[in-house]
Design an enzyme around this catalytic site. Structure first.
Site, PDB file in Angstrom:
ATOM      1  N   TYR A 282     -74.545 -10.223 -36.339  1.00  0.00           N
ATOM      2  CA  TYR A 282     -74.545 -10.644 -34.859  1.00  0.00           C
ATOM      3  C   TYR A 282     -75.320  -9.718 -33.813  1.00  0.00           C
ATOM      4  CZ  TYR A 282     -71.641 -14.618 -33.499  1.00  0.00           C
ATOM      5  OH  TYR A 282     -71.279 -15.740 -33.365  1.00  0.00           O
TER       6      TYR A 282
ATOM      7  N   THR B 184     -91.626 -26.260 -31.520  1.00  0.00           N
ATOM      8  CA  THR B 184     -90.857 -25.916 -32.657  1.00  0.00           C
ATOM      9  C   THR B 184     -91.493 -25.020 -33.650  1.00  0.00           C
ATOM     10  OG1 THR B 184     -91.674 -27.941 -33.782  1.00  0.00           O
ATOM     11  CG2 THR B 184     -89.724 -28.224 -32.531  1.00  0.00           C
TER      12      THR B 184
ATOM     13  N   GLU C 250     -76.009 -10.667 -30.374  1.00  0.00           N
ATOM     14  CA  GLU C 250     -76.394 -11.212 -28.886  1.00  0.00           C
ATOM     15  C   GLU C 250     -77.072 -10.230 -28.060  1.00  0.00           C
ATOM     16  OE1 GLU C 250     -72.368 -12.250 -27.707  1.00  0.00           O
ATOM     17  OE2 GLU C 250     -72.672 -14.280 -28.657  1.00  0.00           O
TER      18      GLU C 250
ATOM     19  N   LYS D 275     -93.033 -27.794 -37.611  1.00  0.00           N
ATOM     20  CA  LYS D 275     -93.936 -28.854 -37.800  1.00  0.00           C
ATOM     21  C   LYS D 275     -95.205 -28.281 -38.120  1.00  0.00           C
ATOM     22  CE  LYS D 275     -90.996 -31.430 -34.649  1.00  0.00           C
ATOM     23  NZ  LYS D 275     -90.801 -32.023 -33.464  1.00  0.00           N
TER      24      LYS D 275
ATOM     25  N   ASP E 282     -94.133 -29.118 -23.726  1.00  0.00           N
ATOM     26  CA  ASP E 282     -93.478 -29.178 -24.859  1.00  0.00           C
ATOM     27  C   ASP E 282     -94.565 -29.430 -25.996  1.00  0.00           C
ATOM     28  OD1 ASP E 282     -91.913 -29.728 -27.056  1.00  0.00           O
ATOM     29  OD2 ASP E 282     -90.643 -30.987 -26.131  1.00  0.00           O
TER      30      ASP E 282
ATOM     31  N   ARG F 294     -87.273 -23.877 -39.764  1.00  0.00           N
ATOM     32  CA  ARG F 294     -86.501 -24.755 -38.868  1.00  0.00           C
ATOM     33  C   ARG F 294     -86.016 -24.209 -37.560  1.00  0.00           C
ATOM     34  NH1 ARG F 294     -85.874 -29.904 -38.572  1.00  0.00           N
ATOM     35  NH2 ARG F 294     -86.998 -29.708 -40.573  1.00  0.00           N
TER      36      ARG F 294
HETATM   37  C1  LIG Z   1     -89.547 -32.118 -32.757  1.00  0.00           C
HETATM   38  C2  LIG Z   1     -89.607 -32.378 -31.010  1.00  0.00           C
HETATM   39  C3  LIG Z   1     -88.545 -31.660 -30.260  1.00  0.00           C
HETATM   40  C4  LIG Z   1     -87.313 -31.296 -31.156  1.00  0.00           C
HETATM   41  O1  LIG Z   1     -87.183 -30.434 -31.880  1.00  0.00           O
HETATM   42  P1  LIG Z   1     -85.808 -29.988 -32.943  1.00  0.00           P
HETATM   43  O2  LIG Z   1     -86.314 -28.834 -33.588  1.00  0.00           O
HETATM   44  O3  LIG Z   1     -85.637 -31.247 -33.737  1.00  0.00           O
HETATM   45  O4  LIG Z   1     -84.821 -30.221 -31.811  1.00  0.00           O
HETATM   46  C5  LIG Z   1     -88.793 -31.679 -28.957  1.00  0.00           C
HETATM   47  N1  LIG Z   1     -89.915 -31.858 -28.373  1.00  0.00           N
HETATM   48  C6  LIG Z   1     -90.962 -32.676 -29.234  1.00  0.00           C
HETATM   49  C7  LIG Z   1     -92.030 -33.213 -28.233  1.00  0.00           C
HETATM   50  C8  LIG Z   1     -90.682 -32.746 -30.555  1.00  0.00           C
HETATM   51  O5  LIG Z   1     -91.682 -33.398 -30.993  1.00  0.00           O
END
Ligand SMILES: *Cc1c(COP(=O)(O)O)cnc(C)c1O
Length: 426
Positions: free
Chosen positions: A60, A232, A62, A235, A206, A241
């Site tokens: 933990y 993320t 935090e 990817k 994003d 993850r």
């Molecule tokens: C994959 C993705 C997310 C979400 O990611 P998670 O790890 O699945 O929550 C958010 N925004 C975009 C543009 C994505 O492609």
């Protein structure tokens, strides 16, 4: 000999829980046995997986390094500090927060940092390539915030920047958001920045999908243009993850408070350690070369599918993914996905811009090259894959025992044996 308690002990797991052990081996067999073309997936390294399977999961912590609510954080503090420093160096960012549990959690924190409920964001619409967390009605983002959406131009099928500007002037959003999950082309960040400045909006990117290409310097970085970039780590980036945020110094305190304690509790220290390992991997010349090959492969795959009548939207791609219109071959997205799956090819149905079908049927598929490029495949293999997809989609069947499914699957098996995922030790 390494101490087994540093990481995973598969033999102990199979002795205690053969059911779950067989899921682990079954999934590894699945990865090794077929083609993974899901654009948002990758095959992370044994080093990343080792950090993930470690005792850091127990801790933990935090708070932030040096400012924790729990004792015993001296070791995990080192892991988080390394992850932060590496992320800042990799992206040339003022500030990094490596605690978000996922891309959606990172996005939640950005909303928390900049918006009060009911305030307005302007973002790409989901059916034109955006994301659920960009203000769709089923997501917290659409329930708690006023979301206005731009889309793509009918002719170019690429972002309609004039529409972005018009909507920004009309709605004066607090936050202007760029990025999405099915955008094959690079984004004009400078144009977005200028529009945000014109209306006094925070500019948020994003970069979940393409941040790996930025890390490898294969495409332009949004970091110099944006106030805040969420992403993320699993990817193209090829880490665990998870999620992360980088931002300008002036937003650092707001972002940190929004991640913890506003949105999350204790950070996942094993995942943060794995992110640190991944950021180190991403700083190597090998990773940069990988990202250039990901794009080269995606371009060839998109073009070759087009030559088989499966048209790439926008005419191709600049990134790791392409979106394809199946109307020319008179097959739906849902059927294409099932027929490919029966032939050992994993891809997903996807709405295309101005799709006449419902989202659960869809007229398109989305394909990406992060996994197959990690396996070492190149442009010749992409032409083979395009031919196999086209055959499965246009002549195949959802039944794995259908003759075409079997024939395509035999060729898939040959290809993945030459370029294995997670090669067995020699
Ligand atoms: C994959 C993705 C997310 C979400 O990611 P998670 O790890 O699945 O929550 C958010 N925004 C975009 C543009 C994505 O492609």
């Amino acid at each position: 000999m390494s101490d087994t308690f540093y990481g995973s002990d598969f033999d102990a797991l199979s002795a205690f829980d053969p059911e779950i052990a067989s899921v682990l081996t079954g999934e590894l067999d699945r990865l090794r046995g077929g083609l993974q073309l899901i654009a948002s997936e990758n095959l992370s390294s044994p080093e990343v997986l080792t950090a993930l399977g470690s005792t850091l999961s127990n801790k933990y912590a935090e708070g932030y390094p040096g400012r924790r609510y729990y004792g015993g954080c001296s070791e995990v503090d080192k892991a988080e500090s390394l992850a932060i420093e590496r992320a800042k160096a990799l992206f040339g960012a003022d500030h990094a927060n490596v605690q978000p549990h996922s891309g959606a959690s990172a996005n939640q924190a950005v909303y928390g940092a900049f918006l009060k409920p009911g305030e307005t964001i302007l973002a790409m619409s989901l059916p034109h390539g955006g994301h659920l967390t960009h203000g769709t009605k089923v997501s917290f983002s659409g329930k708690w915030f006023d979301a206005v959406h731009y889309g793509v131009d009918k002719d170019t099928e690429d972002i309609d920047y004039d529409e972005v500007e018009r909507l920004a002037k009309e709605h004066r959003p607090k936050v202007l958001l760029a990025g999405g999950s099915a955008i094959p082309r690079t984004i004009d960040f400078a144009r977005f920045r200028a529009i945000a400045d014109e209306v006094g909006a925070i500019f948020w990117v994003d970069a979940a999908h393409f941040i790996g290409l930025v890390a490898g310097q294969a495409i332009e970085s949004p970091v110099p243009h944006a106030d805040v970039v969420s992403f993320t780590t699993h990817k193209v980036l090829r880490g665990p993850r998870s999620g992360a945020i980088v931002c300008r110094e002036e937003h650092a305190a707001a972002i940190d408070k929004a991640v913890f304690p506003m949105m999350q509790g204790g950070p996942q220290m094993h995942t943060i350690a794995a992110k640190a390992v991944n950021f180190k991997e991403c700083a190597t010349p090998e990773y940069a070369a990988y990202t250039r090959q990901v794009i080269a492969n995606a371009k060839v795959l998109a073009q070759a599918l087009g030559e088989h009548g499966i048209r790439p939207t926008t005419g191709g791609t600049d990134t790791h993914l392409s979106l394809h219109d199946l109307q020319g071959v008179h097959v739906t997205g849902v059927d294409a996905e099932a027929r490919s799956d029966a032939a050992g090819i994993t891809l997903n149905k996807n709405a295309i811009p101005f799709d006449p079908q419902k989202p659960n049927i869809a007229s398109g598929i989305r394909v990406g090259t992060p996994c197959v490029t990690t396996q070492g495949m190149g442009e010749d293999e992409m032409r083979t894959i395009a031919r196999l997809i086209a055959r499965a989609v246009t002549e195949g069947d959802a039944d794995p025992q259908h003759a075409v499914s079997r024939e395509v699957r035999a060729e898939v098996t040959e290809l993945v044996q030459a370029f294995p995922a997670y090669p067995r030790p020699a």
